[in-house]
Design an enzyme around this catalytic site. Sequence first.
Site: not given
Length: 686
Positions: A36-37, A83-84, A113, A115, A117, A136, A172, A225, A311, A405, A408, A423, A429
């Site tokens: 439907e979407f 930054s923190l 909260e 953090k 990554d 950033r 983020e 934020y 951290k 290699c 080979c 190689c 090979c």
Amino acid sequence: MELEHARTRIEELTEMIEQHNYNYYVLNAPTISDYEFDKLMAELIKLEKQFPQLASPYSPTQRVGGEITKEFQTVRHRTPMLSLSNTYTDTEIRDFDQRVRKTIGNEVEYVCELKFDGVAISLIYEDGKLIRGVTRGDGTQGDDVTANVKTIRSIPLRLKGDFPSQLEMRGEIYMTHAEFNRLNQEREEIGEIPFVNPRNAAAGSLKLQDSTEVAHRHLECFVYYVLSDSLKYDNHYDSLMAACNWGFRISPYISRCKNIDEIFDFIEEWNKGREHLPFDIDGVVIKVNSFRHQQILGTTAKSPRWAIAFKFQPESVSTRLLNISFQVGRTGAITPVAELEPVFLAGTTVKRATLHNADIIASLDIRVGDYVFVEKGGEIIPKITGVDFSKRPPSSQPFTFIEYCPECGTHLRKNPGEATWYCPNETGCPPQIKGRLEHFISRKAMNIESLGEGRIEILYENRLVRKISDFYKLTYNQLIGLKKVYPATDKTPARVVSFREKTVENILKGIEQSKSVPFPRVLYALGIRYVGETVARKLALHYHSIDRLMQASFEELILVDEIGEKIAESIVKTLHQPEMKEIIEELKKAGVQMSLSVEEKQTQGNILAGKTFVVSGDFGSAERRREIEQMVVNNGGKLGTSVSSKTSFIVAGSQMGPSKKQKAIELGIPLLNEQEFLDLLGKSHP
Ligand code: IVH
């Protein structure tokens, strides 16, 4: 339809689609089916095509990408992105709390909260419309990545409710583990070096020039934020909750804390709990809730005094490096692998870890026999972060990377500026040859399932196939009776694989059927380095046939959308090799599709991107069925052969198998008849 009527309908559709997007991506609670979407979306795309003057830059149709950014503009942040300050110790959290209480008093409230990554982003909204997305950068200025940000479905393009007219959201952008694994698998298939971790993958994706490619990467975003001069809330927590009502996605793992014990409870909960999250976090952020208190505490040049990041220590163990072995990939890339004394780390036993390339081994001065530190810092693949030099045996010798290699014996090569050794013996090979054969028959390429499960190995060992076109020369008599004995390993018992009548018939049938695989997939199946599914489709739609593609020069190729110098160079080099020319001739002779059909040329674009279709049943003729499959591919969709939870739609002809139907119903996968499928593409029945 007249203009005014179209305007109203476009507005209606936009609102409906945005609401459904929000339900799906933010609330995780869809109220309509994908079918439907997609129908709403198809109608909107059609109307915008018909009335281009009504197409808005904030339309949900922008989500599929399309814009190419040649160079990202540098933009100055209105408010610097600080930054923190980080800490790894409880003591420093206590010190932070003491400092805050000294200035604010004991009525202070904190918000804890996760953090995330990923990559920090600033999102600028004016009158509720997403104007700009900026990375950033150095904190003062970053890159304008608006076109790419618009493809991220959890970032609203237009806000709803009672939002401030001038608004900046910070958050983020990240990639889930599932998407990271999918992407890396795809990269390995096309000979690209996989990303080291989801953060790098998210950062790399956000800087892609082609936003269509970004749309395929399924990035996600949490905002954390809110910045505005006209906020109706006096604290961080309430403003985040309000942002959720404006259409943003907020992490549900957020908690108001009155004292240090509650903060430590939150930290402890997520130090353990992070293992079960579908994305990486590297710590917890503790923020003073009240804006007034935040203002009183102020900021230093680098970071706010009202927040701190705790951290997590990445889990790390030390174990002995028993050996460094080498793997040769399909493209000849050599990957050094650390063979470790088995060690238990973050829930699993680790025996091997990738060492990526020679430069990494050299920079860490890793030697066989060393005790090395192995980490799983939220990352999925364990990595070696250093050497315990105190335990280094006096007799140890610096590690010298192999020159030849291991498979080979050919002298290895390295491209200037790259860290990976290759190689160059592409045609002689064994793992490269077998890798190319396996790629050719793989699901997204020629999809010859009957040749899977170690059968290529048997054909290779019996010298029946060396190059991809050899598959089409196989005969019943060559195949019948072939066998291989696999000795027992510590995980599997010994087994014998042998080719009986039924197996051989299936193999030959699969090979025969592959002759109707459309040209874009054949081009992908050729295994040209850097030519993945998307690039192959682009090239096929641009050049229409292998002959025309073979005539294209480097200069012509780089003019094609999305084809950069690296890809162009690889295409020209590969297609001009005498071996490849011979293969192409043989494939043509065998009847493999080396050009687009008329239907395929009338492509519609990317409307089915990200969707997997299973076409099943009778459509009047085999030809029509192939046409439908071709339309799926031409419109950016994928074809699947069996019904699974990954199937988005089934295009069902008459006499569709009852078991498939049953499975579709159980999994809640929509069944489309031919007309409904054409509706989705905005086409009428021919
Ligand atoms: S608040 C002024 N909250 O951590 C404070 N940052 O060094 C702005 N990050 O790159 C940051 N999760 O992208 C905040 N819940 C969270 C976060 C978070 C991750 C990142 C942020 C920045 C780094 C701070």
